[in-house]
Design an enzyme around this catalytic site. Structure first.
Site, PDB file in Angstrom:
ATOM      1  N   HIS A   1      -5.053 -20.418  12.364  1.00 55.01           N
ATOM      2  CA  HIS A   1      -6.433 -20.837  12.074  1.00 55.01           C
ATOM      3  C   HIS A   1      -7.224 -19.721  11.378  1.00 55.01           C
ATOM      4  O   HIS A   1      -7.926 -19.963  10.376  1.00 55.01           O
ATOM      5  CB  HIS A   1      -7.163 -21.253  13.359  1.00 55.01           C
ATOM      6  CG  HIS A   1      -8.632 -21.384  13.145  1.00 55.01           C
ATOM      7  ND1 HIS A   1      -9.221 -22.480  12.530  1.00 55.01           N
ATOM      8  CD2 HIS A   1      -9.636 -20.515  13.393  1.00 55.01           C
ATOM      9  CE1 HIS A   1     -10.519 -22.285  12.418  1.00 55.01           C
ATOM     10  NE2 HIS A   1     -10.804 -21.106  12.936  1.00 55.01           N
TER      11      HIS A   1
ATOM     12  N   ASP B   1      -8.067  -7.239   1.236  1.00 59.33           N
ATOM     13  CA  ASP B   1      -7.062  -7.357   2.297  1.00 59.33           C
ATOM     14  C   ASP B   1      -7.675  -6.875   3.590  1.00 59.33           C
ATOM     15  O   ASP B   1      -8.557  -5.985   3.580  1.00 59.33           O
ATOM     16  CB  ASP B   1      -5.823  -6.504   1.980  1.00 59.33           C
ATOM     17  CG  ASP B   1      -5.963  -5.102   2.534  1.00 59.33           C
ATOM     18  OD1 ASP B   1      -6.574  -4.259   1.858  1.00 59.33           O
ATOM     19  OD2 ASP B   1      -5.497  -4.850   3.683  1.00 59.33           O
TER      20      ASP B   1
ATOM     21  N   CYS C   1      -7.386 -27.307   9.417  1.00 56.92           N
ATOM     22  CA  CYS C   1      -6.078 -26.655   9.479  1.00 56.92           C
ATOM     23  C   CYS C   1      -5.169 -27.291  10.520  1.00 56.92           C
ATOM     24  O   CYS C   1      -5.608 -28.103  11.367  1.00 56.92           O
ATOM     25  CB  CYS C   1      -6.241 -25.162   9.753  1.00 56.92           C
ATOM     26  SG  CYS C   1      -6.379 -24.709  11.495  1.00 56.92           S
TER      27      CYS C   1
ATOM     28  N   ASP D   1       0.866  -1.169   0.000  1.00 58.31           N
ATOM     29  CA  ASP D   1       0.000   0.000   0.000  1.00 58.31           C
ATOM     30  C   ASP D   1       0.910   1.228   0.000  1.00 58.31           C
ATOM     31  O   ASP D   1       2.089   1.147   0.366  1.00 58.31           O
ATOM     32  CB  ASP D   1      -0.915  -0.001   1.225  1.00 58.31           C
ATOM     33  CG  ASP D   1      -2.089   0.978   1.052  1.00 58.31           C
ATOM     34  OD1 ASP D   1      -2.886   1.102   1.984  1.00 58.31           O
ATOM     35  OD2 ASP D   1      -2.174   1.626  -0.011  1.00 58.31           O
TER      36      ASP D   1
ATOM     37  N   CYS E   1      -6.471 -26.876  14.119  1.00 57.82           N
ATOM     38  CA  CYS E   1      -7.646 -27.689  14.440  1.00 57.82           C
ATOM     39  C   CYS E   1      -7.383 -29.182  14.370  1.00 57.82           C
ATOM     40  O   CYS E   1      -8.108 -29.975  14.972  1.00 57.82           O
ATOM     41  CB  CYS E   1      -8.802 -27.321  13.523  1.00 57.82           C
ATOM     42  SG  CYS E   1      -9.341 -25.623  13.768  1.00 57.82           S
TER      43      CYS E   1
ATOM     44  N   GLY F   1       0.857   4.104   1.681  1.00 55.78           N
ATOM     45  CA  GLY F   1       1.202   4.827   2.904  1.00 55.78           C
ATOM     46  C   GLY F   1       0.265   5.958   3.273  1.00 55.78           C
ATOM     47  O   GLY F   1       0.217   6.362   4.430  1.00 55.78           O
TER      48      GLY F   1
ATOM     49  N   CYS G   1     -12.972 -27.522  10.494  1.00 56.96           N
ATOM     50  CA  CYS G   1     -11.744 -26.979   9.920  1.00 56.96           C
ATOM     51  C   CYS G   1     -10.675 -28.059   9.912  1.00 56.96           C
ATOM     52  O   CYS G   1     -10.533 -28.810  10.880  1.00 56.96           O
ATOM     53  CB  CYS G   1     -11.271 -25.772  10.746  1.00 56.96           C
ATOM     54  SG  CYS G   1      -9.759 -25.024  10.113  1.00 56.96           S
TER      55      CYS G   1
HETATM   56  N1  LIG Z   1      -4.225   3.475   0.164  1.00 57.26           N
HETATM   57  C1  LIG Z   1      -5.404   3.210   0.771  1.00 57.26           C
HETATM   58  N2  LIG Z   1      -5.482   2.218   1.683  1.00 57.26           N
HETATM   59  C2  LIG Z   1      -6.686   1.999   2.299  1.00 57.26           C
HETATM   60  C3  LIG Z   1      -6.752   1.014   3.332  1.00 57.26           C
HETATM   61  C4  LIG Z   1      -5.540   0.182   3.749  1.00 57.26           C
HETATM   62  C5  LIG Z   1      -5.670  -1.209   3.181  1.00 57.26           C
HETATM   63  N3  LIG Z   1      -4.802  -2.152   3.912  1.00 57.26           N
HETATM   64  C6  LIG Z   1      -3.386  -1.987   3.616  1.00 57.26           C
HETATM   65  C7  LIG Z   1      -2.536  -2.732   4.611  1.00 57.26           C
HETATM   66  C8  LIG Z   1      -1.113  -2.662   4.145  1.00 57.26           C
HETATM   67  C9  LIG Z   1      -0.180  -3.265   5.156  1.00 57.26           C
HETATM   68  C10 LIG Z   1      -0.327  -2.600   6.510  1.00 57.26           C
HETATM   69  C11 LIG Z   1      -1.747  -2.702   7.006  1.00 57.26           C
HETATM   70  C12 LIG Z   1      -2.742  -2.144   6.010  1.00 57.26           C
HETATM   71  C13 LIG Z   1      -7.973   0.821   3.978  1.00 57.26           C
HETATM   72  N4  LIG Z   1      -8.297   0.020   5.022  1.00 57.26           N
HETATM   73  C14 LIG Z   1      -9.601   0.271   5.273  1.00 57.26           C
HETATM   74  N5  LIG Z   1     -10.304  -0.284   6.261  1.00 57.26           N
HETATM   75  C15 LIG Z   1      -9.657  -1.125   7.259  1.00 57.26           C
HETATM   76  C16 LIG Z   1     -10.697  -1.246   8.381  1.00 57.26           C
HETATM   77  C17 LIG Z   1     -10.206  -2.107   9.467  1.00 57.26           C
HETATM   78  C18 LIG Z   1     -10.762  -3.378   9.579  1.00 57.26           C
HETATM   79  C19 LIG Z   1     -10.349  -4.197  10.620  1.00 57.26           C
HETATM   80  C20 LIG Z   1      -9.376  -3.763  11.527  1.00 57.26           C
HETATM   81  C21 LIG Z   1      -8.820  -2.490  11.393  1.00 57.26           C
HETATM   82  C22 LIG Z   1      -9.237  -1.639  10.356  1.00 57.26           C
HETATM   83  N6  LIG Z   1     -10.134   1.169   4.423  1.00 57.26           N
HETATM   84  C23 LIG Z   1      -9.128   1.544   3.605  1.00 57.26           C
HETATM   85  C24 LIG Z   1      -9.072   2.493   2.581  1.00 57.26           C
HETATM   86  C25 LIG Z   1      -7.846   2.736   1.946  1.00 57.26           C
HETATM   87  C26 LIG Z   1      -7.720   3.769   0.943  1.00 57.26           C
HETATM   88  O1  LIG Z   1      -8.686   4.464   0.582  1.00 57.26           O
HETATM   89  N7  LIG Z   1      -6.492   3.973   0.395  1.00 57.26           N
HETATM   90 ZN   LIG Z   2      -8.623 -24.392  11.960  1.00 63.75          ZN
END
Ligand SMILES: Nc1nc2c(CCNCC3CCCCC3)c3[nH]c(NCCc4ccccc4)nc3cc2c(=O)[nH]1
Ligand SMILES: [Zn+2]
Length: 374
Positions: A337, A268, A308, A94, A311, A96, A306
């Site tokens: 898991h 992701d 895995c 990503d 499990c 940054g 599962c």
């Molecule tokens: N450029 C860019 N990245 C975004 C990301 C980061 C995606 N993960 C990258 C990954 C790369 C490696 C390091 C970690 C991140 C997002 N993540 C979320 N929601 C997460 C919501 C969430 C769900 C569960 C727990 C925490 C947060 N919305 C996002 C919108 C954008 C966006 O518009 N532009």
């Molecule tokens: Zn499992």
């Protein structure tokens, strides 16, 4: 020859979801695919061999984190991120921008880029389209993300419009700064908040610049799920059918299935690895919090359905003991898991698309997963 190409295999007759392959210099990704997140050049507590054992095809890492520590020049000197972390399959990084807003404080956006303070050292730092491209070029990822702004949610219409227009200008600057397009694919990120006209404007501006793949950003930022699905319904049709569609930051089981039904190929999320660290597990009958006393003498597997490594070899009682004793092996077992669970879910989704029954699969999965009596 482009670095990354999309091969459409078939479209599910029942749901409209698509089965495909993303071809990259480090291998093929079967889609729809879930991509485990390895923020600091490791998918926390997992070895590359374990990730391969669960058949992860591609992992994510991040410009922001690696720029701050250990520094992209060091990773470059090590031979790039694949060599550094001993991962010979595809890597997506990503750009940054999102992490600056979710991790650092007193940041300042200008046309030039974003000034911010390192969340580690407090140093004043600067990221721009050119800097993000320099870092991702040094890391050597197969798929790089354009430097964008993910607007906060909620935000004023005018702010979202100005922000997406700047994100488009930044995408153009990323293209200009792209040093090795034959080795690394640069994906653009569609913004526009929850507004159909702004999403259309962002999609039209970016697809006119002919990137090898497109992401939908600005979602999974606290909006209700039905709103996210609505945005997908009118945004994915605006994206080229012959290129990968990546929905950023989405990883709960229901959202993965609903996203695939709406034409998304890649996902992701930090969710499976993050909740594993406090002992929360995804199982076929819903989430299970292993610290719960009722598992103290439960000698069955985390998930009876599962297959895995966790499990097949360990009990709920044993894993609960490890988590409560703060033993690292406990987190390794819950992480293994949870990642396997989502990767297996995507295998089942791909099989359902192949057999034109993804809507039936969704209904059956929700029926079982919704049993939250754990
Ligand atoms: N450029 C860019 N990245 C975004 C990301 C980061 C995606 N993960 C990258 C990954 C790369 C490696 C390091 C970690 C991140 C997002 N993540 C979320 N929601 C997460 C919501 C969430 C769900 C569960 C727990 C925490 C947060 N919305 C996002 C919108 C954008 C966006 O518009 N532009
Ligand atoms: Zn499992």
């Amino acid at each position: 020859m482009a670095a990354v190409t999309y091969e459409h295999i078939k479209t599910c007759k029942q749901s409209g979801a698509r089965l495909g392959r993303v071809h990259t210099p480090h291998g093929v990704i079967e889609t729809p695919a879930f991509m485990p997140v390895g923020t600091q050049a490791t998918v926390k507590t997992m070895s590359p061999e374990e990730l391969k054992a669960m058949d992860a095809h591609i992992i994510l890492s991040n410009t922001y984190h690696l720029f701050l520590r250990p520094g992209h020049e060091l990773v470059k000197a090590a031979g790039g991120l694949h060599k550094f972390m001993n991962w010979d399959r595809p890597i997506l990084t990503d750009s940054g921008g999102f992490q600056v807003f979710s991790l650092s404080d007193n940041r300042k956006i200008t046309e030039e880029g974003v000034q911010f303070k390192s969340h580690l050292s407090g140093d004043k730092l600067f990221l721009s389209p050119e800097k993000a491209m320099e870092i991702q070029n040094a890391l050597g990822s197969d798929i790089m993300m354009a430097f964008d702004e993910c607007p906060p949610y909620p935000a004023e219409y005018a702010y979202i419009k100005n922000s997406l227009e700047r994100t488009t200008r930044w995408a153009e600057r990323c293209l200009q700064a792209h040093a090795r397009p034959q080795d690394q694919a640069l994906f653009a990120i569609i913004q526009g908040g929850m507004h159909e006209d702004l999403r259309r404007q962002s999609a039209e501006q970016l697809t006119s610049m002919d990137f090898p793949g497109y992401a939908i950003g600005g979602l999974s930022v606290g909006e209700p799920k039905h709103l996210m699905y609505e945005v997908l319904e009118y945004t994915t049709p605006l994206m080229p059918a012959n290129k990968p569609r990546y929905l950023m930051g989405v990883g709960s089981p229901d959202a993965l299935i609903e996203g695939a039904i709406r034409g998304i190929d890649m996902f992701d999320c930090v969710l499976p690895t993050r909740i594993a660290r406090n002992g929360t597990c995804m199982t076929s009958s819903g989430r299970l919090v292993i610290r719960n006393a009722k598992y103290a003498e439960d000698f069955g597997p985390l998930d009876p359905n599962c297959s895995c490594y966790t499990c097949s070899n360990y009990s709920r009682a044993y894993i609960r003991h490890l988590i409560k004793a703060d033993e690292t092996f406990g987190i390794r077992l819950t992480t293994y898991h949870n990642l396997h669970f989502l990767l297996q879910l995507m295998r089942d989704v791909r099989q359902a698309i192949m057999e034109d029954r993804l809507l039936d699969f969704r209904d059956a999965f929700f029926e079982s997963y919704g049993l939250n009596d754990n």
